[in-house]
Design an enzyme around this catalytic site. Structure first.
Site, PDB file in Angstrom:
ATOM      1  N   VAL A 180       0.864  -1.195   0.000  1.00 15.92           N
ATOM      2  CA  VAL A 180       0.000   0.000   0.000  1.00 15.92           C
ATOM      3  C   VAL A 180       0.891   1.233   0.000  1.00 15.92           C
ATOM      4  O   VAL A 180       1.656   1.451   0.935  1.00 15.92           O
ATOM      5  CB  VAL A 180      -0.928   0.046   1.238  1.00 15.92           C
ATOM      6  CG1 VAL A 180      -1.924   1.199   1.106  1.00 15.92           C
ATOM      7  CG2 VAL A 180      -1.657  -1.273   1.436  1.00 15.92           C
ATOM      8  N   LYS A 220      -6.080  -2.181  -1.462  1.00 16.03           N
ATOM      9  CA  LYS A 220      -5.269  -1.395  -0.521  1.00 16.03           C
ATOM     10  C   LYS A 220      -6.086  -0.917   0.669  1.00 16.03           C
ATOM     11  O   LYS A 220      -5.587  -0.876   1.794  1.00 16.03           O
ATOM     12  CB  LYS A 220      -4.637  -0.211  -1.260  1.00 16.03           C
ATOM     13  CG  LYS A 220      -3.528  -0.639  -2.229  1.00 16.03           C
ATOM     14  CD  LYS A 220      -3.113   0.503  -3.146  1.00 16.03           C
ATOM     15  CE  LYS A 220      -1.946   0.097  -4.044  1.00 16.03           C
ATOM     16  NZ  LYS A 220      -1.664   1.100  -5.086  1.00 16.03           N
TER      17      LYS A 220
HETATM   18  N1  HSE Z   1      -0.664   0.362 -10.205  1.00 18.72           N
HETATM   19  C1  HSE Z   1      -0.529   1.003  -8.919  1.00 18.72           C
HETATM   20  C2  HSE Z   1      -0.702   2.489  -9.044  1.00 18.72           C
HETATM   21  C3  HSE Z   1       0.800   0.746  -8.278  1.00 18.72           C
HETATM   22  O1  HSE Z   1      -0.883   2.992 -10.151  1.00 18.72           O
HETATM   23  O2  HSE Z   1      -0.685   3.158  -8.018  1.00 18.72           O
HETATM   24  C4  HSE Z   1       0.877  -0.585  -7.656  1.00 18.72           C
HETATM   25  O3  HSE Z   1      -0.052  -0.712  -6.622  1.00 18.72           O
END
Ligand code: HSE
Length: 373
Positions: free
Chosen positions: A115, A188
């Site tokens: 997270v 998250k």
């Molecule tokens: N793909 C996610 C983002 C990052 O764009 O924040 C990895 O959790």
């Protein structure tokens, strides 16, 4: 610490690079399917080589996805190895199996990079929760969505152009669904709520709405009324009731979330003693993410287990009453709850989060954004 590394992609390579100069830990074995040669580590395609190596005390999982990551991590815990992972989908989905198992086997299980990437959010939440009651967690947890919304707001780009730019910069994947439909943020906030409140949220009770249906005309509407749209996650606990949800949210320009630029995250907790504390930084990227993975390894060396006690399953009850902006839909229920109109869009009277998300499921073109509380 002798580390077995699962995966040698963006994060795995970063972990290898950041641990290489350290004396307190080293990557000794890497499991990956590509043909890679490394000066200081054995590379194998066979997970059993890592599992059966008793000299490896800690497994760093950086392969992503649910399978076979789950099976590999579970087997590693059963073999008495500590786990460090950046895989939020894995931890949020298998929380009920992995965390109690890690406790039973007496191994450490850390996932700070899951997270907020490079932000030490979960490790700070761990410290925050031991001194006070955490009342609320959430905020901007996805860099890709923030980049798209920020580009639409500040530069006037269309959604398609902003998404293309995010892909060209390597923030968004070729298939951006997980990010733009809010699934990444959903994982998250579930994980953050579990740690904050000492529970195990039932994922199906946490509704999520993403940003893929937003149009340039929506953004013009927000700007002319003094709001900025952000994808905001919320996890709250009051009197034993937990609510949790992910949705586009209209933030007044006086709030710090409104000015979070590009692919940055801004994650907040509200505690009974500390009040609001917010954490800002890079939510993704090789070295920011690998930085927190290696920080977790350092915490494992000091014996830090998991972030909070494991609590039983809890279903979110999303009775919060919020006003919503709704575009791209017209039906009798919407007419019933309409308070005013911004052009073709509707501003609703306060309705429960649950009612709005239930309605949204049958609306293939509707875009919703809640007004921030
Ligand atoms: N793909 C996610 C983002 C990052 O764009 O924040 C990895 O959790």
């Amino acid at each position: 610490m002798r580390i077995g590394l699962l995966g040698f992609g963006v994060v795995g390579r970063g972990v290898y690079d950041l641990t290489a100069p350290r004396e307190d830990m080293s990557v000794v074995k890497v499991v990956c399917l590509e043909d890679v040669t490394l000066p200081d580590a054995e590379v194998t395609k066979n997970f059993q080589d890592l599992l059966n190596d008793d000299s490896i005390d800690t497994v760093v999982e950086a392969m992503g996805g649910l399978h076979p990551a789950f099976e590999f991590v579970k087997a590693s815990i059963e073999a008495g190895k500590n786990i460090v992972t950046s895989n939020k989908a894995l931890v949020a989905t298998f929380y009920d199996e992995l965390i109690p198992l890690a406790k039973e086997k007496g191994v450490c299980f850390r996932c700070t990079a899951a997270v907020g990437g490079g932000i030490g959010w979960l490790s700070e939440l761990e410290r925050a929760r031991r001194m006070q009651t955490i009342q609320k967690v959430g905020g901007i947890m996805n860099g890709t969505c923030n980049y798209i919304l920020d580009s639409m707001t500040r530069l006037g780009l269309t959604y398609a152009d902003a998404l293309s730019q995010a892909q060209a910069l390597g923030y968004a994947e070729a298939n951006p669904t997980t990010d733009v439909e809010g699934i990444d943020t959903w994982h998250k906030v579930i994980l953050s709520s579990n740690v904050a409140f000492g529970i195990s949220l039932v994922p199906e009770t946490v509704p999520v709405a993403g940003i893929s249906r937003i149009k340039a005309t929506d953004v013009e509407n927000f700007t002319s009324h003094g709001y900025v749209c952000k994808l905001i996650s919320t996890g709250k606990c009051a009197d034993g009731n937990v609510s949790a949800y992910v949705q586009p949210t209209l933030v007044p320009t006086t709030e710090p979330e409104s000015v979070v630029p590009a692919n940055y995250n801004l994650i907040t907790l509200v505690g009974s003693a500390s009040g609001r504390m917010s954490f800002y930084g890079q939510g993704a990227g090789r070295y920011p993410t690998a930085y927190n993975v290696v920080q977790d390894c350092a915490d494992v060396l000091t014996g830090k287990g998991f972030y909070s006690p494991y609590g039983g399953k809890v279903s979110a009850k999303n009775t919060d009453m919020l006003r919503y902006y709704v575009s791209g839909a017209a039906d009798a229920w919407l007419d019933e709850i309409t308070e005013e109109r911004w052009g073709d869009a509707v501003i609703t009277k306060p309705v429960s989060v649950e009612a709005m998300h239930t309605w949204l499921k049958d609306q293939p073109a509707a875009f919703i954004a809640a007004f921030a509380e």
